[in-house]
Design a protein around this motif. Sequence first.
Motif, PDB file in Angstrom:
ATOM      1  N   GLU A  17     -11.770  10.451  -0.376  1.00 59.02           N
ATOM      2  CA  GLU A  17     -10.693  10.918   0.494  1.00 59.02           C
ATOM      3  C   GLU A  17      -9.393  11.052  -0.293  1.00 59.02           C
ATOM      4  O   GLU A  17      -9.029  10.175  -1.080  1.00 59.02           O
ATOM      5  N   TYR A  18      -8.703  12.150  -0.084  1.00 62.49           N
ATOM      6  CA  TYR A  18      -7.427  12.367  -0.757  1.00 62.49           C
ATOM      7  C   TYR A  18      -6.386  11.424  -0.138  1.00 62.49           C
ATOM      8  O   TYR A  18      -6.262  11.321   1.079  1.00 62.49           O
ATOM      9  N   THR A  19      -5.661  10.727  -0.998  1.00 58.49           N
ATOM     10  CA  THR A  19      -4.657   9.777  -0.544  1.00 58.49           C
ATOM     11  C   THR A  19      -3.288  10.230  -1.008  1.00 58.49           C
ATOM     12  O   THR A  19      -3.053  10.386  -2.215  1.00 58.49           O
ATOM     13  N   ASN A  20      -2.398  10.445  -0.071  1.00 57.11           N
ATOM     14  CA  ASN A  20      -1.016  10.781  -0.397  1.00 57.11           C
ATOM     15  C   ASN A  20      -0.248   9.478  -0.545  1.00 57.11           C
ATOM     16  O   ASN A  20       0.056   8.794   0.435  1.00 57.11           O
ATOM     17  N   LEU A  21       0.066   9.118  -1.786  1.00 52.53           N
ATOM     18  CA  LEU A  21       0.702   7.831  -2.045  1.00 52.53           C
ATOM     19  C   LEU A  21       2.111   7.760  -1.469  1.00 52.53           C
ATOM     20  O   LEU A  21       2.549   6.693  -1.020  1.00 52.53           O
ATOM     21  N   THR A  22       2.822   8.866  -1.470  1.00 57.20           N
ATOM     22  CA  THR A  22       4.175   8.868  -0.905  1.00 57.20           C
ATOM     23  C   THR A  22       4.140   8.538   0.581  1.00 57.20           C
ATOM     24  O   THR A  22       4.922   7.709   1.066  1.00 57.20           O
ATOM     25  N   SER A  80      12.258   8.935  -8.251  1.00 60.76           N
ATOM     26  CA  SER A  80      13.338   9.315  -9.175  1.00 60.76           C
ATOM     27  C   SER A  80      12.842   9.439 -10.608  1.00 60.76           C
ATOM     28  O   SER A  80      13.345  10.264 -11.372  1.00 60.76           O
ATOM     29  N   THR A  81      11.857   8.624 -10.995  1.00 56.77           N
ATOM     30  CA  THR A  81      11.309   8.693 -12.356  1.00 56.77           C
ATOM     31  C   THR A  81      10.116   9.642 -12.453  1.00 56.77           C
ATOM     32  O   THR A  81       9.583   9.839 -13.547  1.00 56.77           O
ATOM     33  N   LYS A  82       9.668  10.194 -11.309  1.00 54.37           N
ATOM     34  CA  LYS A  82       8.501  11.071 -11.224  1.00 54.37           C
ATOM     35  C   LYS A  82       7.201  10.363 -11.586  1.00 54.37           C
ATOM     36  O   LYS A  82       6.190  11.010 -11.868  1.00 54.37           O
ATOM     37  N   VAL A  83       7.236   9.055 -11.588  1.00 58.43           N
ATOM     38  CA  VAL A  83       6.017   8.288 -11.833  1.00 58.43           C
ATOM     39  C   VAL A  83       5.035   8.450 -10.674  1.00 58.43           C
ATOM     40  O   VAL A  83       3.820   8.330 -10.854  1.00 58.43           O
ATOM     41  N   ILE A  84       5.542   8.762  -9.494  1.00 55.96           N
ATOM     42  CA  ILE A  84       4.663   8.965  -8.347  1.00 55.96           C
ATOM     43  C   ILE A  84       3.679  10.094  -8.616  1.00 55.96           C
ATOM     44  O   ILE A  84       2.531  10.057  -8.149  1.00 55.96           O
ATOM     45  N   GLU A  85       4.085  11.091  -9.405  1.00 53.56           N
ATOM     46  CA  GLU A  85       3.178  12.195  -9.749  1.00 53.56           C
ATOM     47  C   GLU A  85       2.061  11.702 -10.672  1.00 53.56           C
ATOM     48  O   GLU A  85       0.908  12.120 -10.536  1.00 53.56           O
ATOM     49  N   THR A  86       2.414  10.827 -11.606  1.00 51.26           N
ATOM     50  CA  THR A  86       1.393  10.247 -12.493  1.00 51.26           C
ATOM     51  C   THR A  86       0.395   9.424 -11.697  1.00 51.26           C
ATOM     52  O   THR A  86      -0.822   9.514 -11.918  1.00 51.26           O
ATOM     53  N   PHE A  87       0.896   8.637 -10.766  1.00 51.34           N
ATOM     54  CA  PHE A  87       0.013   7.831  -9.924  1.00 51.34           C
ATOM     55  C   PHE A  87      -0.884   8.725  -9.069  1.00 51.34           C
ATOM     56  O   PHE A  87      -2.078   8.440  -8.903  1.00 51.34           O
TER      57      PHE A  87
END
Length: 264
Positions: A42-47, A65-72
Amino acid sequence: MGYSMVLIISSLLLVFQLSTVVAKGKAIGSPIMAPAPAPGPEYTNLTDLLSVAGPFHTFLNYLVSTKVIETFQTQANNTEEGITLFVPKDSAFTSLKKPSLSNLTSDQLKSLCLFHALPHYYSLADFKNLSDISPINTLAGGNLYSLNFTDDSGTVHLNSGWSRTKVSSAVRTTYPVAVYQVDKVLLPEAIFGTDLPPMPAPAPAPVTDIAPTADSPAADQTGKARAPASPDSSSPSASHKMMSWGILNHLVLAIGGGFLMFFL
């Protein structure tokens, strides 16, 4: 008669052709349908997940702000390894007085965020094995960005050198994303050095009042301590005794001298 023979022969030929077609169909066989592929994870939207759980707003703001959410997000949904996140509560950042995160560079802040994730999905049962092979590298990479795990009767403890905390609750444990709440911000040695903060001093043991025993000279019949008796209210002191003995000696000597003078 001739027409009947033609009709019979034509009927026989038609039956023969039909039987031939049926035989060929049986020989070739009907096509086999391939099984449907298993549904992907299942796709999980971490935000969205961190927005409604928690409160994790401070940590989520750092990730965005650090765009680490994209890496996660990429690690969670575009790899077979999955991801494990350790998310501090908002109160963990509020209570963090020293060291301060406001002095970090953008690269250091990014590494700090990456330090809160492992590049693999781990269930709660997996942490017992992690305690045997610690330290475990995080997404920040490198030995100085590793975490030590210990499992104490099912309670998972984390140690980054600077931070010692535990998993207080599981937010999500469905593959490929595991999210666990921690009570403190994980501070890596690679950023804050190896000069570790001192351990908090243990709380002093409570002092209990012990009443003196009944047969103690300092206690009265009620069990309460009495003030020490004054010299006047007790037996003669050592100096009084010495004075008494001196006077007695003088008297004996005077009487003895009187008798000697009388007989002489």
